[in-house]
Design an enzyme around this catalytic site. Structure first.
Site, PDB file in Angstrom:
ATOM      1  CG  ASP A 257      -2.201   0.792   0.957  1.00  0.00           C
ATOM      2  OD1 ASP A 257      -3.238   0.524   1.570  1.00  0.00           O
ATOM      3  OD2 ASP A 257      -2.138   1.721   0.118  1.00  0.00           O
TER       4      ASP A 257
HETATM    5  C1  GLC Z   1      -4.433   4.206  -0.351  1.00  0.00           C
HETATM    6  C2  GLC Z   1      -5.286   3.037   0.058  1.00  0.00           C
HETATM    7  C3  GLC Z   1      -5.325   1.950  -0.966  1.00  0.00           C
HETATM    8  C4  GLC Z   1      -5.130   2.539  -2.352  1.00  0.00           C
HETATM    9  C5  GLC Z   1      -3.714   3.077  -2.420  1.00  0.00           C
HETATM   10  C6  GLC Z   1      -3.419   3.723  -3.781  1.00  0.00           C
HETATM   11  O1  GLC Z   1      -3.793   4.748   0.757  1.00  0.00           O
HETATM   12  O2  GLC Z   1      -5.031   2.428   1.307  1.00  0.00           O
HETATM   13  O3  GLC Z   1      -6.592   1.295  -0.830  1.00  0.00           O
HETATM   14  O4  GLC Z   1      -5.319   1.545  -3.333  1.00  0.00           O
HETATM   15  O5  GLC Z   1      -3.466   4.016  -1.381  1.00  0.00           O
HETATM   16  O6  GLC Z   1      -4.233   4.844  -3.956  1.00  0.00           O
END
Ligand code: GLC
Length: 718
Positions: A257
């Site tokens: 993430d």
């Molecule tokens: C965010 C979220 C995740 C998302 C990623 C990219 O913080 O936790 O669900 O896909 O970053 O945007």
């Protein structure tokens, strides 16, 4: 040698680590991208993946830098959060879960994939498979609701929809099962907080959705930000390497993430970025999203002998294989080569309206003046449309709008004015969504005079749910309760009905409204066509059929509240003081999982289950007769639950095992047939292994998880 072997033999360490790095493109992210201007890094081959880019133009521009200017010409993998639609937004996932229709879940994912691929994207960070039983947690909005079985069905449908049957197709995206795993039971519902649950709850509640996604062939997976029982998911060797890759045989790409690898330092398990990179690599995380830990940390770790080049190569191979499966080597410009025809977008809006209609949950619909309050009478001369969510187009998009940010959405007012051109639609917000100013209440109350009905449009701002949006008191924000009370008092003094429409990314704690409104609908956040869909249901052009995929608490003190609770040795008994209860609130939810009224009156008549003695190879055949005793056509959703009477560990009071739908005209009767393979009656025994155990099982069928509404038949497992 094949393409990947040839590339691996030629790649420098910097180019390999580039393939393990994903950075936000400069186009859509206002914050500093890790590579400064990522274009030079792409030319150098030290950035191999991008996120948060929208538009075929920019995507192809970046792709050309990689393919035509970098030394090895490896195409970029470009991803974006396409969570409930891309440019054309469908209802938020929590709302869509309540439609209970796998074909719809797959169809909206397919349409979103088409739209995203037309924008040059090859990956979405969806489906989000976090079962949630805590409305305080804002990301409940993005997920499947409270039930693991439902989560599994949604997971399968979404992976099929996004990825299609051919991942290399110009219309397919690599899906990403997230957030692995058990993110939702954060301490006290507080976003990103620690998670501490039992191994049994992990395996019974939180893993099944990911098992379904993996079995459906999901191409990628994203670990959660959170720690699980003290081990951050981004470094969780037992679950990422041993269970996911070992036990489940998942050989897809694991993408961290956003900045999650660097956050291992804040978790307190890594002293610095080198430590963090080592932990994540050892756990099997392939792509480092936005932390720049792999590029900065792994060269040092290699020199220190803490990781091997083979471990790095294994990750690089998985990334290159994904790009090959997506067809990016064969034709890096395939996605976005041809703009979608206008009729495709128009059809998608029609779909968005239909899906939105079906996601609306009619929670309450009383009778007043000898008629159901809803649908509104066709001859309604004047409607008082009150509340801060009536004229709120942006809020209708929900908390995660992605590329839909600048796309239009239809408000309740817009929809009503189109649907009822002859009706005097009067509007006053009364109060803001939040804040203490209630000076506008009087003007709102005044609109009731001469109105046929009052529509109270209440609820949350879209940004009050979604990521980083936990609420300790998930109730009506600001002065909306005061508005509701004042308007309802006036309306009822005038003898006119109050229809309350709730907009939220979660079940709200609204006991007063549930008691005093004459009709109550959960409209969640319905996306681009919200207002038209709501008007369709209010006017009766469409009959509501949505069901709530989460239990609604009477009080936040009941949370976590869900139908699959385990029994207690002292079940609630009014005749016995020493039983499981609260002094101040009933144990039951305000609305049970699966609750949702239609414009019909559906009576459940007879339940038949065959065979009665069942071995594991059997398939149960279940049928139930329904009759529509109402005056309007209705589509009923019938739920199948099971309950084990005796087992070697305590099992949930009800386990969801199926659903079916039946449309009935007024006066019509019909039967719903469900099949249940007896093997689905296995459970995790004392050793947490699947167990098919002899004994009595209750087959329960009904309109929701409300126990009193279930027809029950007992079978014997042999
Ligand atoms: C965010 C979220 C995740 C998302 C990623 C990219 O913080 O936790 O669900 O896909 O970053 O945007």
């Amino acid at each position: 040698m094949n393409r990947i072997d040839t590339l691996m033999a030629r790649m420098t360490l910097a180019e390999k680590l580039g393939q393990l790095t994903m950075t936000a493109s400069g186009y859509t992210v206002t914050g500093p991208v890790i590579a400064g201007d990522s274009t030079q890094s792409i030319i150098d081959g030290t950035i191999g993946n991008l996120l948060n880019m929208v538009g075929a133009g920019p995507a192809h521009e970046m792709q050309r830098l990689a393919v035509e200017q970098s030394r090895l010409g490896i195409p970029l993998l470009i991803g974006l959060d396409i969570v409930h639609g891309h440019r054309t937004l469908f209802p938020i996932p929590l709302a869509e879960a309540g439609i209970f229709d796998e074909a719809v879940w797959e169809r909206t994912a397919r349409e979103a994939a088409r739209e995203g691929a037309a924008d040059g994207l090859a990956m979405t960070f969806a489906p989000m498979l976090d079962v949630s039983r805590d409305p305080r947690w804002g990301r409940t909005a993005e997920g499947p609701g409270e039930d693991p079985w439902l989560n599994g069905r949604i997971a399968r449908a979404k992976v099929r929809g996004f990825q299609g049957t051919d991942l290399s197709s110009a219309e397919s995206l690599a899906a990403c099962a997230k957030h692995f795993v058990a993110y939702s039971p954060v301490t006290a519902g507080r976003e990103y907080a620690a998670v501490d649950i039992s191994e049994r709850t992990l395996r019974e509640v939180h893993l099944p959705g990911f098992v379904a996604a993996i079995e459906a062939g999901v191409a990628t997976l994203m670990p959660a930000f959170t720690d699980l029982n003290g081990v951050p998911m981004t470094a969780h060797v037992p679950l990422l390497r041993d269970w996911l890759r070992g036990e489940m045989g998942f050989d897809g790409v694991i993408v961290s993430d956003y900045n999650a690898i660097a956050e291992l330092i804040k978790h307190g398990v890594a002293a610095d970025l080198v430590d963090a990179a080592v932990l994540a690599l050892k756990a099997g995380v392939d792509i480092d999203m936005m932390a720049d830990a792999y590029r900065k940390g792994l060269p040092v770790a290699l020199e220190q002998g803490r990781v091997t080049i083979d471990e790095i190569d294994a990750c690089v191979r998985r990334v290159l294989r994904l790009k090959e499966q997506l067809g990016l080597f064969d034709d890096p410009y395939r996605r976005g080569a041809t703009p979608e025809p206008a009729e495709a977008v128009a059809e998608r809006h029609a779909l968005a309206r239909d899906v939105a209609r079906r996601a609306i949950v009619l929670l309450k619909n009383e009778r007043r003046n000898d008629r159901d309050v809803l649908p509104l009478p066709a001859a309604a001369k004047a409607l008082a449309v009150v509340g801060p969510l009536a004229d709120a187009r942006t809020e209708m998009k929900g908390p995660w709008w992605g590329a839909g940010e600048h796309e239009p959405a239809v408000s309740v007012l817009d929809g009503l004015r189109v649907a009822l051109p002859q009706t005097d639609i009067r509007h006053a917000p009364g109060v803001a969504i939040d804040g203490g100013d209630d000076s506008g209440i009087e003007a709102a109350v005044a609109l009731c005079d001469g109105a046929s009905a009052v529509l109270l449009c209440l609820g949350e701002r879209a940004t009050m749910s979604g990521e980083a949006a936990s609420r300790a008191t998930p109730a009506l924000p600001g002065r909306q309760q005061a508005l509701a009370e004042a308007v309802t008092a006036r309306a009822h003094a005038l003898g006119i009905p109050v229809v309350a429409i709730l907009f939220s990314g979660r079940p709200l704690v609204v006991p007063w409204l549930a008691e005093h409104a004459d009709a109550l609908l959960a409209a969640w956040f319905l996306g681009a066509e919200a207002g038209h869909a709501i008007a369709d249901v209010l006017t009766g052009r469409a009959s509501p059929s949505g069901r709530t995929p989460m239990s609604w608490p009477r009080a936040v003190g009941q949370v976590p509240i869900f139908f699959g609770q385990r029994p207690t040795g002292r079940p609630m008994n009014p005749a016995d003081y020493y039983t499981s209860k609260y002094q101040d609130v009933d144990n039951t939810p305000l609305f049970a999982f699966g609750h949702g009224l239609t414009y019909g009156r559906i009576r459940y008549e007879e339940l038949q289950v065959e065979p009665r003695r069942v071995c594991e190879q059997d398939t149960l055949k279940i049928s139930v007769t329904l009759r529509n005793e109402g005056a309007r056509e209705a589509e009923e959703t019938v739920f199948l639950f099971v309950r084990a009477k005796v087992s070697r560990v305590t099992r949930p009071l009800l386990e969801l095992k199926g659903y079916a739908k039946l449309r009935l005209r007024p006066g019509e009767a019909g039967s719903v047939k469900l099949e249940l393979p007896a093997s689905e009656l296995r459970y995790l025994g004392p050793d947490l292994q699947p167990l098919f155990e002899a004994g009595e099982i209750e087959i329960c069928v009904g309109p929701s998880a409300e126990p009193a509404g279930l027809l029950r038949e007992t079978i014997e497992l042999g």
